[in-house]
Scaffold this motif. Sequence first.
Motif, short mmCIF file in Angstrom:
data_model
loop_
_atom_site.label_atom_id
_atom_site.label_comp_id
_atom_site.label_asym_id
_atom_site.label_seq_id
_atom_site.Cartn_x
_atom_site.Cartn_y
_atom_site.Cartn_z
N ASP A 104 -35.10 40.09 32.60
CA ASP A 104 -34.20 39.74 31.38
C ASP A 104 -35.03 38.50 30.82
OD1 ASP A 104 -32.52 39.65 29.50
OD2 ASP A 104 -30.69 38.52 30.43
N ILE A 105 -35.74 38.84 29.63
CA ILE A 105 -36.76 37.98 29.05
C ILE A 105 -36.73 37.82 27.67
CG2 ILE A 105 -39.46 37.31 28.78
CD1 ILE A 105 -40.05 38.45 31.43
N ASP A 106 -36.45 36.87 27.19
CA ASP A 106 -36.05 36.47 25.71
C ASP A 106 -37.52 36.00 25.19
OD1 ASP A 106 -33.49 36.02 23.66
OD2 ASP A 106 -35.07 34.48 23.33
N LEU A 107 -37.33 36.20 23.88
CA LEU A 107 -38.52 35.54 22.98
C LEU A 107 -38.63 34.07 23.20
CD1 LEU A 107 -38.08 37.30 19.59
CD2 LEU A 107 -40.20 37.28 20.88
N VAL A 108 -37.74 33.43 23.53
CA VAL A 108 -37.59 31.89 23.80
C VAL A 108 -37.50 31.71 25.15
CG1 VAL A 108 -37.02 31.40 21.42
CG2 VAL A 108 -35.08 31.37 22.94
N LEU A 116 -38.63 29.93 28.54
CA LEU A 116 -39.88 29.09 28.65
C LEU A 116 -40.54 29.56 29.95
CD1 LEU A 116 -38.69 25.53 27.34
CD2 LEU A 116 -39.98 27.30 26.27
N TYR A 168 -36.77 27.45 18.09
CA TYR A 168 -37.79 28.17 17.49
C TYR A 168 -37.14 29.00 16.34
CZ TYR A 168 -40.77 27.78 21.70
OH TYR A 168 -41.81 27.36 22.63
N GLY A 196 -28.99 36.37 21.01
CA GLY A 196 -29.25 35.08 21.45
C GLY A 196 -29.35 33.89 20.24
N ARG A 198 -37.73 29.56 32.52
CA ARG A 198 -36.60 28.47 32.06
C ARG A 198 -35.78 29.24 31.20
NH1 ARG A 198 -39.93 22.80 32.06
NH2 ARG A 198 -40.69 22.85 34.32
N ALA A 199 -34.70 29.66 31.52
CA ALA A 199 -33.72 30.66 30.50
C ALA A 199 -33.36 30.03 29.35
CB ALA A 199 -32.47 31.07 31.53
N PRO A 200 -33.32 30.79 28.20
CA PRO A 200 -33.08 30.17 26.96
C PRO A 200 -31.48 29.80 26.96
CG PRO A 200 -33.15 32.40 26.56
CD PRO A 200 -33.62 32.20 28.21
N ILE A 201 -31.20 28.97 26.09
CA ILE A 201 -29.66 28.75 25.79
C ILE A 201 -29.09 29.64 24.85
CG2 ILE A 201 -27.93 27.40 25.13
CD1 ILE A 201 -29.63 24.86 25.93
N VAL A 202 -28.34 30.66 25.21
CA VAL A 202 -28.08 31.63 23.83
C VAL A 202 -26.56 31.29 23.54
CG1 VAL A 202 -29.30 33.43 24.97
CG2 VAL A 202 -26.86 33.13 25.72
N ARG A 203 -26.38 32.00 22.35
CA ARG A 203 -25.16 31.61 21.56
C ARG A 203 -23.92 32.30 22.52
NH1 ARG A 203 -22.76 35.01 17.61
NH2 ARG A 203 -24.58 36.22 17.72
N ALA A 247 -34.78 26.48 25.27
CA ALA A 247 -34.97 26.59 24.05
C ALA A 247 -33.67 27.45 23.16
CB ALA A 247 -36.21 27.54 23.99
N PRO A 278 -45.02 24.34 29.73
CA PRO A 278 -44.18 25.47 29.30
C PRO A 278 -44.48 25.98 27.95
CG PRO A 278 -42.90 23.25 29.96
CD PRO A 278 -44.28 22.93 30.09
N LEU A 279 -44.37 27.26 28.04
CA LEU A 279 -44.61 27.95 26.65
C LEU A 279 -43.63 29.10 26.65
CD1 LEU A 279 -46.95 27.14 24.59
CD2 LEU A 279 -48.28 29.08 25.58
N SER A 280 -43.29 29.44 25.35
CA SER A 280 -42.34 30.36 24.95
C SER A 280 -43.06 31.74 25.21
CB SER A 280 -41.47 30.27 23.71
OG SER A 280 -42.53 30.63 22.84
#
Lengths: 143, 206
Positions: free
Chosen positions: A55-59, A61, B94, B114, A119-124, B25, A86-88
């Motif tokens: 489960d990989i998101d654009l952001v 890291l 981003y 997201g 490093r998982a993104p913070i999602v809405r 992020a 770290p890089l997205s």
Amino acid sequence: MTPPQRRRRYPGQDTPEPPPAPFKEGKEGKEGKEGDAKAPERLYVVAGPDGERADIDLVTLIVARADPPPSATPEQTAMLRLCTAPLSVAELSAYLSLPFSVVTVLLTDMLTTELVHARAPIVRQALPDRSLLEAVMHGLQRL
Amino acid sequence: MDFKGSDTIPGPRTEDHLPHTAQAAVKIVIVGGFGVGKTTMVGSVSEIRPLTTEETMTQAGVGVDDNYGSESKTATTVAMDFGRISITDQLVLYLFGTPGQERFWFLWNGLFEGALGAVVLIDTRRLEVSFDVIGRLEERGVPFVIAVNSFPDAPRYPIADLRTALDLAEEIPIIDCDARRRASSRDVLMTLLRFLHSLARAKAPT
């Protein structure tokens, strides 16, 4: 002068969470299995035999956990060199000039073999974290 | 700053590396029609040169089983420009400038689901191209604000007229901006954040 006129639409559900099922707008959408319909037709099918993806998101890291092992492919080596800091996933896709879906597949494998860490993104959330929003506002104010 | 040639960068410049402390992020999507200034807005506030992630999609109507080997005839490349703002040592924001057509949105897994929210960038000369985008965001329950990119020769409508024309609820912010200017683009993002904050407050008053 009168501008053109739009008509409002409403959410299909009462709450925005959980996220709505991915659209199957394409004509071939019904072919996909329930769970993985999110991925439309892909040009490249370079995943492992099961085609499972992390489960990989654009952001998300990505950070390298190791130096490239001798067995690393050129793509893996390039990826590991890029993410010593770290890089997205979006940045990896851009720097490697590889489609997001291909990077996702490569990373799925590299996560399994523990070459990289995600490093998982913070999602809405249904209830957005106000302290997070405040932190972003403070950051923007310093721009 | 020179944005040219950003598609052939071999890797991040030293100053474009994130600190090792970067933990998480968040993302905001800037959406709008072709040529409305999405990339300009991303570039004006980004701390890195805008980058491009590409995705390939096959054209509709191709059978699932028989596209093997026929990719070159049916493939379309869709590009999405993005930029980055470091919020703290731990948190990164981003910004993605996304084509308005929804069929592109699925190419990047979870792009909208997201995201904290969206900015709909509009050009009053072609207001109607934003109608569908706004509707899609409404359907998906993605919170958004409207930013009117002020092109010199674009018609100026009073905000109230725009709100009526776009059939927007009273609480949805509409602001003028100049996407070329960092301060102006930042104000747009701040407007979105304040709006998100007000939504959060309304949902969970404490």
